[in-house]
Design a protein around this motif. Structure first.
Motif, PDB file in Angstrom:
ATOM      1  N   LEU A  47      72.791  69.068  22.307  1.00 56.31           N
ATOM      2  CA  LEU A  47      72.259  69.365  20.978  1.00 56.31           C
ATOM      3  C   LEU A  47      73.387  69.584  19.982  1.00 56.31           C
ATOM      4  O   LEU A  47      73.412  68.970  18.909  1.00 56.31           O
ATOM      5  CB  LEU A  47      71.360  70.604  21.043  1.00 56.31           C
ATOM      6  N   PHE A  48      74.334  70.455  20.343  1.00 60.41           N
ATOM      7  CA  PHE A  48      75.394  70.812  19.399  1.00 60.41           C
ATOM      8  C   PHE A  48      76.274  69.615  19.079  1.00 60.41           C
ATOM      9  O   PHE A  48      76.607  69.358  17.914  1.00 60.41           O
ATOM     10  CB  PHE A  48      76.228  71.956  19.971  1.00 60.41           C
ATOM     11  N   GLY A  49      76.666  68.864  20.119  1.00 59.49           N
ATOM     12  CA  GLY A  49      77.487  67.676  19.880  1.00 59.49           C
ATOM     13  C   GLY A  49      76.756  66.644  19.044  1.00 59.49           C
ATOM     14  O   GLY A  49      77.322  66.040  18.133  1.00 59.49           O
ATOM     15  N   GLY A  50      75.461  66.441  19.346  1.00 61.79           N
ATOM     16  CA  GLY A  50      74.678  65.465  18.599  1.00 61.79           C
ATOM     17  C   GLY A  50      74.488  65.848  17.151  1.00 61.79           C
ATOM     18  O   GLY A  50      74.500  64.992  16.255  1.00 61.79           O
ATOM     19  N   VAL A  51      74.306  67.132  16.883  1.00 59.24           N
ATOM     20  CA  VAL A  51      74.156  67.600  15.501  1.00 59.24           C
ATOM     21  C   VAL A  51      75.420  67.303  14.704  1.00 59.24           C
ATOM     22  O   VAL A  51      75.361  66.829  13.559  1.00 59.24           O
ATOM     23  CB  VAL A  51      73.834  69.107  15.467  1.00 59.24           C
ATOM     24  N   GLN A  52      76.578  67.585  15.307  1.00 55.79           N
ATOM     25  CA  GLN A  52      77.830  67.338  14.590  1.00 55.79           C
ATOM     26  C   GLN A  52      78.036  65.856  14.311  1.00 55.79           C
ATOM     27  O   GLN A  52      78.469  65.469  13.220  1.00 55.79           O
ATOM     28  CB  GLN A  52      79.013  67.892  15.404  1.00 55.79           C
ATOM     29  N   VAL A  53      77.703  64.987  15.284  1.00 60.71           N
ATOM     30  CA  VAL A  53      77.843  63.543  15.072  1.00 60.71           C
ATOM     31  C   VAL A  53      76.889  63.081  13.980  1.00 60.71           C
ATOM     32  O   VAL A  53      77.231  62.256  13.121  1.00 60.71           O
ATOM     33  CB  VAL A  53      77.594  62.787  16.396  1.00 60.71           C
ATOM     34  N   THR A  54      75.644  63.614  13.993  1.00 66.66           N
ATOM     35  CA  THR A  54      74.658  63.252  12.973  1.00 66.66           C
ATOM     36  C   THR A  54      75.136  63.636  11.586  1.00 66.66           C
ATOM     37  O   THR A  54      75.041  62.848  10.627  1.00 66.66           O
ATOM     38  CB  THR A  54      73.315  63.943  13.263  1.00 66.66           C
ATOM     39  N   MET A  55      75.668  64.857  11.457  1.00 70.14           N
ATOM     40  CA  MET A  55      76.118  65.309  10.140  1.00 70.14           C
ATOM     41  C   MET A  55      77.365  64.546   9.692  1.00 70.14           C
ATOM     42  O   MET A  55      77.551  64.296   8.499  1.00 70.14           O
ATOM     43  CB  MET A  55      76.359  66.814  10.176  1.00 70.14           C
ATOM     44  N   LEU A  62      86.040  62.033  19.550  1.00 69.50           N
ATOM     45  CA  LEU A  62      86.284  62.800  20.764  1.00 69.50           C
ATOM     46  C   LEU A  62      85.006  63.500  21.232  1.00 69.50           C
ATOM     47  O   LEU A  62      84.692  63.519  22.426  1.00 69.50           O
ATOM     48  CB  LEU A  62      87.396  63.825  20.519  1.00 69.50           C
ATOM     49  N   ALA A  63      84.255  64.074  20.286  1.00 71.30           N
ATOM     50  CA  ALA A  63      82.988  64.714  20.634  1.00 71.30           C
ATOM     51  C   ALA A  63      81.994  63.697  21.178  1.00 71.30           C
ATOM     52  O   ALA A  63      81.275  63.967  22.154  1.00 71.30           O
ATOM     53  CB  ALA A  63      82.404  65.413  19.402  1.00 71.30           C
ATOM     54  N   LEU A  64      81.953  62.512  20.580  1.00 74.73           N
ATOM     55  CA  LEU A  64      81.060  61.463  21.059  1.00 74.73           C
ATOM     56  C   LEU A  64      81.454  61.013  22.463  1.00 74.73           C
ATOM     57  O   LEU A  64      80.586  60.733  23.312  1.00 74.73           O
ATOM     58  CB  LEU A  64      81.094  60.279  20.090  1.00 74.73           C
ATOM     59  N   ALA A  65      82.763  60.962  22.733  1.00 75.91           N
ATOM     60  CA  ALA A  65      83.227  60.614  24.082  1.00 75.91           C
ATOM     61  C   ALA A  65      82.772  61.666  25.093  1.00 75.91           C
ATOM     62  O   ALA A  65      82.408  61.331  26.230  1.00 75.91           O
ATOM     63  CB  ALA A  65      84.749  60.497  24.085  1.00 75.91           C
ATOM     64  N   GLY A  66      82.791  62.938  24.691  1.00 84.68           N
ATOM     65  CA  GLY A  66      82.306  63.986  25.582  1.00 84.68           C
ATOM     66  C   GLY A  66      80.840  63.834  25.898  1.00 84.68           C
ATOM     67  O   GLY A  66      80.407  64.020  27.060  1.00 84.68           O
ATOM     68  N   ILE A  96      83.830  67.830  23.731  1.00 84.45           N
ATOM     69  CA  ILE A  96      82.957  67.984  22.565  1.00 84.45           C
ATOM     70  C   ILE A  96      83.439  69.111  21.663  1.00 84.45           C
ATOM     71  O   ILE A  96      83.624  68.933  20.451  1.00 84.45           O
ATOM     72  CB  ILE A  96      81.504  68.237  23.030  1.00 84.45           C
ATOM     73  N   ILE A  97      83.656  70.288  22.239  1.00 81.45           N
ATOM     74  CA  ILE A  97      84.063  71.433  21.424  1.00 81.45           C
ATOM     75  C   ILE A  97      85.470  71.226  20.865  1.00 81.45           C
ATOM     76  O   ILE A  97      85.759  71.561  19.723  1.00 81.45           O
ATOM     77  CB  ILE A  97      83.960  72.725  22.249  1.00 81.45           C
ATOM     78  N   GLY A  98      86.362  70.632  21.685  1.00 79.49           N
ATOM     79  CA  GLY A  98      87.700  70.322  21.191  1.00 79.49           C
ATOM     80  C   GLY A  98      87.661  69.334  20.040  1.00 79.49           C
ATOM     81  O   GLY A  98      88.372  69.500  19.040  1.00 79.49           O
ATOM     82  N   GLY A  99      86.813  68.311  20.157  1.00 82.61           N
ATOM     83  CA  GLY A  99      86.705  67.324  19.088  1.00 82.61           C
ATOM     84  C   GLY A  99      86.180  67.931  17.799  1.00 82.61           C
ATOM     85  O   GLY A  99      86.688  67.659  16.704  1.00 82.61           O
ATOM     86  N   ILE A 100      85.177  68.777  17.915  1.00 80.70           N
ATOM     87  CA  ILE A 100      84.620  69.419  16.731  1.00 80.70           C
ATOM     88  C   ILE A 100      85.648  70.346  16.094  1.00 80.70           C
ATOM     89  O   ILE A 100      85.806  70.394  14.865  1.00 80.70           O
ATOM     90  CB  ILE A 100      83.336  70.179  17.097  1.00 80.70           C
TER      91      ILE A 100
END
Length: 295
Positions: free
Chosen positions: A96-104, A125-129, A270-274
Motif C-alpha cells: 500500500l505505502f509503496g504503491g501510494v508513493q508511486v501513484t503520487m 527504487l521503490a517500484l523495484a522493491g 521501498i522505504i530507502g527509495g522513498i
C-alpha cells in the motif's frame, strides 16, 4: 515540540493499526471483507460528520466532498479489506505505502510538476522493491491477486490524496467523502456474489471494524489533519515511512506473522527509495539557491 512528535507518532501507530485490525478480523474469520469495509466507512463517516458538526454547527460544511474523492476512497477501503483475506499485515502495508508513493509520483509528472532527479531515482527504487516482493518465485511470494487488489487500494488512496491537496477544509472534505463513499461500500456488500462458507459477522469482527472506522480511521485522520499545518510536507512524508515497519511489528506480535527475508529486502528497497526521493527533493531547492549565478 515533544508534544508534536508524540502526537505524530500516535497517528503513525493509528495508520499501521488499520492493517493489523483488518488482518486480525479476516484471518480470524470474525467477519467478511465486504462487511468490514462497509462498517469501517459508515462508522468513520459518522464520527467525522460529528466532529465537523461540533466544530461548525453547520451541516453545509459536510458538502465539501465530491464523487471523485468518494470513489477513490471507496476503491482504497474495498481493495484494502479484500486484499487482507490473504496478505499478512506488514506485507499489505508495504504494498500500500509503496504503491501510494508511486501513484503520487506519477500524478506529479502528469500534472507537469518539475520532478527532481533524486525523486525519479527514489521512485524507481521503490517500484523495484514492489516488483521484488510480488515477483512469482518461491513459496514466500504473496498472492498476486491479493497483492494486485492492494495495489488498486494504493491507487485509490494516492488519487484521493492528490485530489485533497487543494482542499481548503481537509476535515470537512474528508467527512463529506466518507459520507459519499459509505453507500458505495454498502452497495458492494449487497451486490457481491455469494461466497462458499460465507461468514456471519461475529461481535469480535464488528468491534474490530468499528475500531478501524471510528478510532484509527476517523479520529486518526482528524488528528493528522490537525497536525499537518504544524509540520513541513517533507517531514510528514518521512514520518509515514514508519507505518509499514510498525505494521510488520504489529503483525508479528499480535498475529504471529514473522517477517521473511524477502519482506525485509523489499522494505529496504521501498522505504530507502522513498527516503532518497524525499530528502533529495527537499535539498534540491537549497542547492539551486546556493548555486552562483553566471555572469
Amino acid at each position: 515540540m515533544l508534544r508534536l512528535a508524540l502526537l505524530t507518532a500516535l497517528v503513525m501507530v493509528a495508520f499501521a493499526a488499520n492493517s493489523v485490525l483488518n488482518r486480525m478480523a479476516l484471518a480470524g474469520s470474525a467477519i467478511g471483507a465486504f462487511e468490514f469495509a462497509a462498517i469501517r466507512l459508515v462508522s468513520g463517516a459518522a464520527i467525522l460528520a460529528l466532529l465537523v458538526l461540533l466544530r461548525d454547527r453547520n451541516p453545509g460544511a459536510l458538502a465539501h466532498g465530491g464523487p471523485i474523492g468518494a470513489a477513490a476512497l471507496a476503491l482504497y477501503v474495498l481493495g484494502f479489506s479484500i486484499a487482507y483475506l490473504a496478505l499478512d499485515a506488514g506485507i499489505g502495508a508495504l504494498i500500500l505505502f509503496g504503491g501510494v508513493q508511486v501513484t503520487m509520483f506519477a500524478g506529479a509528472v502528469i500534472g507537469g510538476e518539475r520532478v527532481p532527479p533524486a525523486r525519479v531515482a527514489g521512485a524507481f527504487l521503490a517500484l523495484a522493491g514492489l516488483a521484488w516482493l510480488l515477483w512469482p518465485t518461491g513459496v514466500a511470494v504473496p498472492s498476486l491477486l491479493h497483492g494486485g487488489l492492494m495495489a488498486l487500494a494504493a491507487l485509490g488512496w494516492g488519487l484521493y490524496s492528490l485530489r485533497g491537496r487543494g482542499s481548503r477544509d481537509a476535515l470537512g472534505a474528508t467527512a463529506g467523502n466518507f459520507l459519499l463513499a459509505a453507500p458505495i461500500a454498502l452497495g458492494a456488500l449487497l451486490l457481491a456474489p455469494p461466497q462458499d462458507g460465507a461468514l456471519t459477522p461475529t461481535p469480535t469482527g464488528i468491534v474490530l471494524a468499528l475500531l478501524s472506522g471510528i478510532v484509527t480511521s476517523g479520529l486518526g485522520y482528524a488528528l493528522w489533519y490537525r497536525l499537518l499545518p504544524q509540520i513541513t510536507a517533507s517531514s510528514a512524508a518521512l514520518a509515514q515511512l514508519s507505518v509499514p515497519l510498525i505494521a510488520v511489528a504489529g503483525g508479528a506480535l499480535l498475529l504471529g506473522e514473522p517477517p521473511t527475508a524477502r519482506l525485509w529486502v523489499a522494505a529496504a528497497l521501498i522505504i530507502g527509495g522513498i527516503a532518497i526521493g524525499l530528502v533529495g527533493a527537499r535539498s534540491a531547492p537549497h542547492a539551486a539557491a546556493a548555486k552562483p549565478a553566471r555572469r
